[in-house]
Design a protein around this motif. Structure first.
Motif, mmCIF file in Angstrom:
data_model
loop_
_atom_site.group_PDB
_atom_site.id
_atom_site.type_symbol
_atom_site.label_atom_id
_atom_site.label_comp_id
_atom_site.label_asym_id
_atom_site.label_seq_id
_atom_site.Cartn_x
_atom_site.Cartn_y
_atom_site.Cartn_z
ATOM 1 N N ALA A 54 0.826 -1.203 0.000
ATOM 2 C CA ALA A 54 0.000 0.000 0.000
ATOM 3 C C ALA A 54 0.863 1.256 0.000
ATOM 4 O O ALA A 54 0.576 2.225 -0.713
ATOM 5 N N ALA A 55 1.950 1.270 0.807
ATOM 6 C CA ALA A 55 2.850 2.426 0.834
ATOM 7 C C ALA A 55 3.524 2.624 -0.519
ATOM 8 O O ALA A 55 3.656 3.756 -1.014
ATOM 9 N N ALA A 56 3.951 1.535 -1.144
ATOM 10 C CA ALA A 56 4.566 1.626 -2.467
ATOM 11 C C ALA A 56 3.573 2.161 -3.487
ATOM 12 O O ALA A 56 3.933 2.952 -4.372
ATOM 13 N N ALA A 57 2.307 1.731 -3.377
ATOM 14 C CA ALA A 57 1.275 2.212 -4.297
ATOM 15 C C ALA A 57 1.104 3.721 -4.183
ATOM 16 O O ALA A 57 0.995 4.427 -5.191
ATOM 17 N N LEU A 58 1.099 4.236 -2.948
ATOM 18 C CA LEU A 58 0.989 5.681 -2.759
ATOM 19 C C LEU A 58 2.173 6.406 -3.385
ATOM 20 O O LEU A 58 2.007 7.400 -4.097
ATOM 21 N N GLY A 59 3.381 5.922 -3.100
ATOM 22 C CA GLY A 59 4.570 6.577 -3.630
ATOM 23 C C GLY A 59 4.661 6.514 -5.140
ATOM 24 O O GLY A 59 4.926 7.519 -5.805
ATOM 25 N N VAL A 60 4.428 5.337 -5.706
ATOM 26 C CA VAL A 60 4.526 5.162 -7.155
ATOM 27 C C VAL A 60 3.497 6.026 -7.871
ATOM 28 O O VAL A 60 3.790 6.627 -8.914
ATOM 29 N N ASN A 61 2.304 6.107 -7.327
ATOM 30 C CA ASN A 61 1.269 6.882 -8.006
ATOM 31 C C ASN A 61 1.542 8.383 -7.956
ATOM 32 O O ASN A 61 1.252 9.091 -8.921
ATOM 33 N N LEU A 62 2.127 8.872 -6.869
ATOM 34 C CA LEU A 62 2.516 10.277 -6.843
ATOM 35 C C LEU A 62 3.662 10.535 -7.817
ATOM 36 O O LEU A 62 3.653 11.511 -8.577
ATOM 37 N N TYR A 63 4.634 9.635 -7.833
ATOM 38 C CA TYR A 63 5.759 9.759 -8.762
ATOM 39 C C TYR A 63 5.285 9.688 -10.210
ATOM 40 O O TYR A 63 5.712 10.482 -11.066
ATOM 41 N N ASN A 64 4.391 8.739 -10.500
ATOM 42 C CA ASN A 64 3.937 8.553 -11.880
ATOM 43 C C ASN A 64 3.185 9.766 -12.412
ATOM 44 O O ASN A 64 3.202 10.025 -13.620
ATOM 45 N N ALA A 65 2.531 10.510 -11.529
ATOM 46 C CA ALA A 65 1.833 11.714 -11.989
ATOM 47 C C ALA A 65 2.815 12.670 -12.656
ATOM 48 O O ALA A 65 2.528 13.249 -13.714
ATOM 49 N N PHE A 66 3.991 12.823 -12.070
ATOM 50 C CA PHE A 66 4.999 13.714 -12.636
ATOM 51 C C PHE A 66 5.766 13.044 -13.767
ATOM 52 O O PHE A 66 6.146 13.699 -14.749
ATOM 53 N N LEU A 67 5.994 11.748 -13.641
ATOM 54 C CA LEU A 67 6.685 11.020 -14.705
ATOM 55 C C LEU A 67 5.907 11.092 -16.009
ATOM 56 O O LEU A 67 6.478 11.375 -17.079
ATOM 57 N N ILE A 68 4.596 10.856 -15.943
ATOM 58 C CA ILE A 68 3.784 10.866 -17.157
ATOM 59 C C ILE A 68 3.718 12.269 -17.746
ATOM 60 O O ILE A 68 3.709 12.441 -18.974
ATOM 61 N N PHE A 69 3.685 13.293 -16.891
ATOM 62 C CA PHE A 69 3.718 14.659 -17.399
ATOM 63 C C PHE A 69 5.001 14.892 -18.194
ATOM 64 O O PHE A 69 4.971 15.426 -19.316
ATOM 65 N N GLY A 70 6.135 14.487 -17.635
ATOM 66 C CA GLY A 70 7.395 14.624 -18.356
ATOM 67 C C GLY A 70 7.415 13.801 -19.634
ATOM 68 O O GLY A 70 7.934 14.241 -20.669
ATOM 69 N N MET A 71 6.849 12.604 -19.586
ATOM 70 C CA MET A 71 6.761 11.774 -20.792
ATOM 71 C C MET A 71 5.991 12.486 -21.892
ATOM 72 O O MET A 71 6.372 12.450 -23.063
ATOM 73 N N GLY A 72 4.878 13.117 -21.519
ATOM 74 C CA GLY A 72 4.080 13.831 -22.512
ATOM 75 C C GLY A 72 4.864 14.951 -23.161
ATOM 76 O O GLY A 72 4.760 15.170 -24.378
ATOM 77 N N LEU A 73 5.663 15.662 -22.364
ATOM 78 C CA LEU A 73 6.460 16.757 -22.910
ATOM 79 C C LEU A 73 7.456 16.248 -23.945
ATOM 80 O O LEU A 73 7.554 16.793 -25.048
ATOM 81 N N VAL A 74 8.194 15.191 -23.626
ATOM 82 C CA VAL A 74 9.217 14.709 -24.556
ATOM 83 C C VAL A 74 8.607 13.930 -25.720
ATOM 84 O O VAL A 74 9.280 13.728 -26.745
ATOM 85 N N MET A 75 7.338 13.520 -25.600
ATOM 86 C CA MET A 75 6.680 12.853 -26.727
ATOM 87 C C MET A 75 6.488 13.786 -27.909
ATOM 88 O O MET A 75 6.209 13.321 -29.020
ATOM 89 N N ALA A 76 6.647 15.088 -27.705
ATOM 90 C CA ALA A 76 6.554 16.028 -28.828
ATOM 91 C C ALA A 76 7.560 15.703 -29.909
ATOM 92 O O ALA A 76 7.344 16.007 -31.089
ATOM 93 N N ALA A 77 8.676 15.090 -29.526
ATOM 94 C CA ALA A 77 9.715 14.783 -30.507
ATOM 95 C C ALA A 77 9.204 13.857 -31.603
ATOM 96 O O ALA A 77 9.594 13.986 -32.772
ATOM 97 N N SER A 78 8.333 12.914 -31.246
ATOM 98 C CA SER A 78 7.913 11.896 -32.214
ATOM 99 C C SER A 78 7.140 12.478 -33.394
ATOM 100 O O SER A 78 7.529 12.271 -34.555
ATOM 101 N N PRO A 79 6.031 13.227 -33.190
ATOM 102 C CA PRO A 79 5.335 13.792 -34.358
ATOM 103 C C PRO A 79 6.165 14.844 -35.088
ATOM 104 O O PRO A 79 6.035 14.982 -36.313
#
Length: 471
Positions: A54-79
């Motif tokens: 449960a603790a890992a789930a909380l941490g990973v989900n908070l981290y993933n919120a920012f990770l996915i945001f960063g992923m979206g930014l760098v995905m601009a390179a593909s198109p």
């Protein structure tokens, strides 16, 4: 003549299906391997008990919120790269500019994210989470957060080789990382080979080491293969290129916000589960990981659709745009129909990968996870439609309107319906999952309607760089 025309038409669709599969399959394998890295962490942490999970789930989900945001930014390179290749097949300078400035953008976004994640425990406490779980999750985050920058650099290079339609080396690197991550986390979590047993902190350190492993692996690829080396990506890397840097942010920021809205609605679901009880939170962590594994396939098709539609966009070829987009959508939705059947038919088989079903202490968590997967099966189809729809629209560099769709669908409908059903109507965890399904369905309808409109209109106007030759 009519028969010959129909045969050419069918041949063009078969060619597109083949090109889509050749590009998508390595991307799908890479996505599955990347998801397996996080699944490996949860499997190992799950052996420490439900509280650690449960603790890992909380941490990973908070981290993933920012990770996915960063992923979206760098995905601009593909198109951007795909469109440039559509305009000029052998372009080098503009592709190099895009890759470099995408990395600059990644460096820019990481600094404020690190500051926020360093205070992860305080954030979780402010959200009303359990103090003991928040403390464990905070320590986990302080070890995990440093994986962000190398991961985004790796992803930029992976998007670069994928936009060149040579994605297989990205798969090799990510698959190798699965094995590396398993070994590193096993050693650091449980204290093997003389290392101290660090528990959750060990899992965070192992994931950070895996991020650097991926980045250095991609560096070896772009320097070791002459097809990639010819672009000289890191020559005079420190020299600013502000116009292209702004272009990356202009296209990438709406993608980042769209993906951020999507992932944070799932993160919000995690925090809402935490307000219900610990078994619901642990069961949600398992169910969402299983759903995320199936999601990797339409996500890969969305990435391939971005490239193929982007090439047609650069060529100003409406027929290719239509074929690429509808092919990606058909494949994505078709696969998710199959996974929906699997989630309904064999939920306990899947849950048993993450949890010891023979332990009576895990019975409540397992039962809740089964009920959550039953709802997840219902939204598999719309989940595939919305992610591929967003991907093909990115190929047209259409990112702002989909961002608005995501805001309304995920947060107004998804969280609104889920909160009411969970806490007002008393459906608890199942109500939250039904809310997620409602939000995904709304976004899917809007994305596909937007694609239908754009595809019928033909080309979306885009800026042709001065001096660029038209095909």
């Amino acid at each position: 003549m009519r028969v010959q025309g129909e045969e050419r038409h069918r041949g063009a669709w078969r060619h597109e299906a083949g090109a889509m599969l050749r590009l998508a399959l390595p991307l799908i394998l890479g996505n599955l391997a990347w998801s397996a890295i996080h699944a490996t962490d949860l499997i190992l942490v799950g052996r420490m008990g439900a509280d650690s999970l449960a603790a890992a789930a909380l941490g990973v989900n908070l981290y993933n919120a920012f990770l996915i945001f960063g992923m979206g930014l760098v995905m601009a390179a593909s198109p951007m790269i795909a469109s440039e290749r559509g305009r000029r097949l052998h372009s080098v300078r503009d592709i190099r500019r895009t890759v470099r400035q995408t990395m600059w953008a990644a460096a820019t976004i990481c600094v404020p994210i690190w500051v926020v994640l360093w205070h992860g425990e305080a954030i979780l406490l402010a959200m009303g989470q359990d103090p003991a779980l928040s403390a464990d999750a905070g320590r986990f985050l302080r070890a995990l957060q440093w994986a962000l920058f190398p991961f985004l650099l790796h992803l930029t290079l992976r998007n670069y080789i994928s936009a060149l339609e040579k994605p297989i080396w990205g798969v090799v690197v990510v698959v190798s990382t699965v094995a590396f991550n398993l070994l590193a986390c096993w050693i650091l979590i449980f204290g093997k080979f003389g290392a101290p047993a660090l528990g959750l902190v060990g899992a965070g350190i192992g994931s950070t080491l895996s991020g650097f492993f991926m980045f250095f692996g991609m560096l070896a690829v772009v320097y070791g293969d002459r097809r990639f080396r010819r672009y000289h990506l890191f020559g005079r890397f420190w020299v600013p290129d502000w116009p292209r840097y702004r272009d990356v942010w202009k296209l990438g920021l709406p993608i980042a916000i769209t993906l951020g809205l999507e992932v944070t609605v799932f993160n919000a679901a995690v925090f809402l589960m935490g307000l219900i009880d610990k078994p619901s939170l642990a069961a949600h962590a398992i169910a969402i990981q299983i759903a995320a594994l199936s999601f990797m396939v339409p996500m890969g098709l969305a990435q391939a659709g971005t490239v193929r539609v982007g090439i047609g966009h650069g060529r100003r070829d409406p027929a290719m745009i239509a074929r690429a987009g509808w092919t990606a959508l058909a494949m994505g939705v078709g696969f998710m129909c199959a996974t929906a059947i699997l989630l309904i038919a064999a939920p306990r088989l899947l849950i048993g990968i993450f949890l010891d079903l023979g332990d009576p202490a895990n019975a409540q968590v397992a039962a809740l996870a089964v009920s959550f997967l039953a709802v997840a099966a219902l939204f598999q189809i719309v989940d595939g439609a919305q992610v591929v729809g967003a991907g093909v629209l990115r190929g047209l560099q259409d990112t702002r309107v989909p961002m608005l769709f995501a805001a309304v669908g995920y947060w107004v409908i998804g969280i609104g319906v889920g909160t009411i059903m969970a806490f007002t109507l008393g459906f608890r965890g199942v109500g939250i999952w039904l809310g997620l399904a409602s939000g995904l369905a709304a976004v899917a309808v809007l994305m596909v309607a937007r694609w239908t409109q754009r595809e019928r209109l033909g080309l979306v106007p885009h800026r042709i760089p001065p001096g660029a030759a038209m095909p």
